[in-house]
Design an enzyme around this catalytic site. Sequence first.
Site, short mmCIF file in Angstrom:
data_model
loop_
_atom_site.label_atom_id
_atom_site.label_comp_id
_atom_site.label_asym_id
_atom_site.label_seq_id
_atom_site.Cartn_x
_atom_site.Cartn_y
_atom_site.Cartn_z
N HIS A 1 0.90 -1.25 0.17
CA HIS A 1 0.09 0.03 0.06
C HIS A 1 0.85 1.32 -0.08
O HIS A 1 1.49 1.46 0.98
CB HIS A 1 -1.15 0.02 1.19
CG HIS A 1 -1.95 1.10 1.15
ND1 HIS A 1 -2.36 1.87 2.37
CD2 HIS A 1 -2.87 1.60 0.29
CE1 HIS A 1 -3.38 2.67 2.19
NE2 HIS A 1 -3.59 2.35 0.70
N HIS B 1 -1.03 10.84 -2.93
CA HIS B 1 -2.33 10.17 -2.46
C HIS B 1 -3.39 11.75 -2.35
O HIS B 1 -4.33 11.57 -2.67
CB HIS B 1 -2.23 9.82 -1.28
CG HIS B 1 -3.47 9.19 -0.64
ND1 HIS B 1 -4.51 9.95 0.09
CD2 HIS B 1 -4.47 8.12 -0.77
CE1 HIS B 1 -5.42 9.52 0.64
NE2 HIS B 1 -5.36 8.09 -0.21
#
Length: 237
Positions: free
Chosen positions: A23, A64
């Site tokens: 991740h 992100h």
Amino acid sequence: MDPLLEKAFEGGRGTDGMRCIAHRGFAGLYPENTLTAVRQAAAQADMIEVDIRRCGSGELVVFHDETVDRLTDETGAVADHSADELAAMDVDGSGEGIPTLADVLDVVPSDVGLDLELKESGLIEDVQTAVEGTDIDVWLSSFDTDVVATAAETTDWPVVLIVDDASEAAIERAAGIGCAGIAPHWRLIDFALIERAHRSNLSVYAWPINDIERAQSLRKMEVDGIVAEEPTACPGD
């Protein structure tokens, strides 16, 4: 599932069919979405998940958040900064800047896949151009159903819908737009969800996983992969 998707969704290394997906490049251990994180994760994971958005000068960058505020000493939207300005920032005190997708593709070995989470619409054509000519297996994923539907219609890559509910409707929605998988939060996953998804030819990817006990429990439930915060959360043989 057609042969291309079957190949792309094969089980990971030494995990009895459950893939280990890093991740943001194992964000629990390395500065997220940086080249260091990608390089380190490439040696320890089957795939690396990174986040894709467009910056002010038009390039696709790996970051992100919509703004740079959380992870750098700068402020403002990613879309308001050029790629050069983003590269000059310091991500999470690492001394590294925000990379472009091209930078990431340059450091990913051909035996490690990339899960590209699309954070906004209008990126797919440029992603295809960036990946063209590489040997990297790519998936596309997003929370945005419209983005996922477009990706499924316009590419040959496996596409995963990230879902925030575990309803039959969510599974039907993913299957109906041509997804190869769904990615629910781990708290939403139980045997019934996995059975329903598999019955609809959807693989199931749990996120975010940060401990080995939870990963082992999910493997017993026959989850197809975990999106892990650290390599220690990925079970071995």
